[in-house]
Motif scaffolding. Structure first.
Motif, PDB file in Angstrom:
ATOM      1  N   THR A  18       0.905  -0.546  -0.281  1.00 58.73           N
ATOM      2  CA  THR A  18      -0.375   0.551   0.179  1.00 58.73           C
ATOM      3  C   THR A  18       0.763   1.332   0.090  1.00 58.73           C
ATOM      4  OG1 THR A  18      -1.653  -1.008   1.054  1.00 58.73           O
ATOM      5  CG2 THR A  18      -1.793   1.659   1.123  1.00 58.73           C
ATOM      6  N   ASN A  19       0.937   2.338  -0.776  1.00 60.03           N
ATOM      7  CA  ASN A  19       1.674   3.749  -1.242  1.00 60.03           C
ATOM      8  C   ASN A  19       1.404   4.446  -0.405  1.00 60.03           C
ATOM      9  OD1 ASN A  19      -0.387   4.435  -2.713  1.00 60.03           O
ATOM     10  ND2 ASN A  19       0.284   4.053  -4.410  1.00 60.03           N
ATOM     11  N   ALA A  20       1.904   5.702  -0.254  1.00 60.44           N
ATOM     12  CA  ALA A  20       1.771   6.438   0.917  1.00 60.44           C
ATOM     13  C   ALA A  20       0.379   7.368   0.475  1.00 60.44           C
ATOM     14  CB  ALA A  20       2.765   7.753   0.422  1.00 60.44           C
ATOM     15  N   ALA A  21      -0.033   6.732  -0.832  1.00 60.35           N
ATOM     16  CA  ALA A  21      -1.656   7.687  -1.196  1.00 60.35           C
ATOM     17  C   ALA A  21      -2.833   6.566  -0.831  1.00 60.35           C
ATOM     18  CB  ALA A  21      -1.905   7.742  -2.544  1.00 60.35           C
ATOM     19  N   GLY A  22      -1.970   5.620  -0.220  1.00 57.14           N
ATOM     20  CA  GLY A  22      -3.530   4.408   0.239  1.00 57.14           C
ATOM     21  C   GLY A  22      -3.755   3.565  -1.169  1.00 57.14           C
ATOM     22  N   VAL A  23      -2.978   3.784  -1.825  1.00 59.39           N
ATOM     23  CA  VAL A  23      -3.416   2.651  -3.462  1.00 59.39           C
ATOM     24  C   VAL A  23      -2.714   1.543  -3.811  1.00 59.39           C
ATOM     25  CG1 VAL A  23      -3.543   2.494  -6.130  1.00 59.39           C
ATOM     26  CG2 VAL A  23      -3.737   4.559  -5.136  1.00 59.39           C
ATOM     27  N   PRO A  25       5.241   6.415   6.303  1.00 57.91           N
ATOM     28  CA  PRO A  25       5.137   5.666   4.721  1.00 57.91           C
ATOM     29  C   PRO A  25       7.247   5.388   4.762  1.00 57.91           C
ATOM     30  CG  PRO A  25       3.642   7.817   4.833  1.00 57.91           C
ATOM     31  CD  PRO A  25       4.095   7.231   6.456  1.00 57.91           C
ATOM     32  N   THR A  53       3.184   2.102   3.253  1.00 55.90           N
ATOM     33  CA  THR A  53       2.940   1.956   4.441  1.00 55.90           C
ATOM     34  C   THR A  53       2.932   0.781   5.280  1.00 55.90           C
ATOM     35  OG1 THR A  53       0.387   2.500   3.806  1.00 55.90           O
ATOM     36  CG2 THR A  53       2.035   4.029   4.511  1.00 55.90           C
ATOM     37  N   GLU A 102      -0.779  -1.626  -4.687  1.00 58.34           N
ATOM     38  CA  GLU A 102       0.136  -2.348  -6.388  1.00 58.34           C
ATOM     39  C   GLU A 102      -0.015  -4.190  -6.330  1.00 58.34           C
ATOM     40  OE1 GLU A 102       3.049   0.444  -7.571  1.00 58.34           O
ATOM     41  OE2 GLU A 102       1.795   2.613  -6.640  1.00 58.34           O
ATOM     42  N   GLY A 105       9.034   4.402  -4.543  1.00 54.28           N
ATOM     43  CA  GLY A 105       8.228   5.403  -3.121  1.00 54.28           C
ATOM     44  C   GLY A 105       8.062   4.689  -1.943  1.00 54.28           C
ATOM     45  N   GLU A 106       7.387   5.217  -1.626  1.00 55.18           N
ATOM     46  CA  GLU A 106       7.197   5.020  -0.206  1.00 55.18           C
ATOM     47  C   GLU A 106       5.505   4.200  -0.014  1.00 55.18           C
ATOM     48  OE1 GLU A 106       6.896   9.126   1.667  1.00 55.18           O
ATOM     49  OE2 GLU A 106       9.081   9.269   2.127  1.00 55.18           O
TER      50      GLU A 106
END
Length: 318
Positions: free
Chosen positions: A135-140, A290, A304, A142, A301-302
């Motif tokens: 889960t990336n810093a934007a909450g998405v 993150p 969480t 991948e 990227g970052e």
């Protein structure tokens, strides 16, 4: 017997088409027997090779060769093995800076003709594929495949800190220049780690690496137990903080799990308070904030939180 059909997924940003085709022609002409049919597929900036690999498989290729850097190799491997069963055999012609899988498996570097010849003359052997979902810093969320390692901490921060222009000029030595900044900026964090079916544990460390292969740039082996076909992930938990702890870590890497391991033929890596070795089939991690994350040498990227698992024998490697 019909000649093989081989698809070459190549990254045009790494090599000119004339050069890579000349290397292929030289290798193919030196092999006895029927010449393989070669089909060529370019990767693109927005897609490192998944679509090209799908096209190669759709055209009936028995082997798909990833000719490019770590990103190309990862994309082709992911496309071929993500189902857990190989769609075609994988070949690797390393053309990047890190070339992590090639370094771990002894594939010729800086010599596309020799790498092509290896694909054409070797029998395929099993290769595990790792799969990470984060889960990336934007909450998405991948999901990616990996063949070498993923993780956060010094390794990921080193990749973030590396200067692209210096990397283009100095190759993998550019990572050394950024290592000092990454190490000095490493902060110990408290995170949740769940291994296989065990209960979650709270861990304090600044670096966690999850690996299918154990060596990084410069021939440095961080995870000596990691084998690319053993059906397991190897974990490195690094919590060195201060001069004494870093000296202990270097002693562990160079002596305990380096020369001493060779002399005593030890079967498993030794852990200390500063550096811990673990194994898993699957794991999950929840981070307090993150943090920069890398997948096979690429900064993604970052993140969480993430999970990782191993797909045993998902690939067949030439």
């Amino acid at each position: 017997m019909a000649a093989e059909r081989i698809g070459i997924v190549w990254n045009p940003s790494k090599v000119a088409e004339r050069e890579i085709r000349a290397a292929w022609d030289a290798a193919a002409s030196s092999v006895s027997g029927p010449l393989p049919e070669d089909l060529w597929f370019e990767s693109a900036p927005e897609d490192a090779g998944r679509k090209a690999t799908a096209a190669a498989v759709g055209r009936g290729c028995d082997v798909v060769i990833a000719a490019g850097g770590d990103g190309t190799v990862r994309a082709v491997a992911e496309a071929l093995g993500d189902s857990g069963s190989p769609l075609a055999e994988l070949g690797v012609v390393p053309l990047g800076t890190g070339n992590l899988l090639a370094r771990n498996l002894g594939i010729p570097l800086g010599n596309p003709r020799a790498a092509f010849a290896r694909v054409l003359t070797q029998h395929a052997s099993p290769l595990d594929l790792g799969r990470v979902t984060f889960t990336n810093a934007a909450g998405v969320e991948e999901r990616h495949g990996f063949v070498v390692m993923v993780g956060f901490g010094i390794d990921a921060q080193m990749i973030v800190e590396t200067d692209d222009e210096l990397k283009a000029k100095a190759g993998w030595l550019a990572y050394v220049e950024s290592l000092g900044r990454a190490a000095s900026g490493a902060a110990v964090v408290e995170f949740s780690l769940t291994i296989d079916d065990a209960a979650p544990e709270t861990v304090e460390a600044h670096t966690l690496l999850i690996a299918n292969c154990g060596s990084i740039q410069g021939g440095i082996t961080l995870l000596p137990d990691a084998q690319p076909d053993d059906g397991s992930l190897d974990l490195l938990v690094l919590r060195a903080d201060g001069v004494a702890a870093w000296l202990e870590t270097m002693h562990n890497l160079v002596w305990q799990n380096g020369l001493k391991r060779i002399l005593t033929r030890a079967e498993s890596a030794e852990s200390t308070e500063a550096i811990e070795h673990l194994t898993a089939k699957s794991l999950s991690v929840e981070l307090p904030a993150p943090l920069a994350f890398e997948v096979d040498g690429d900064d993604v990227g970052e993140v969480t939180a993430f999970t990782a698992e191993i797909l045993p024998g998902a690939l067949r490697l030439r």
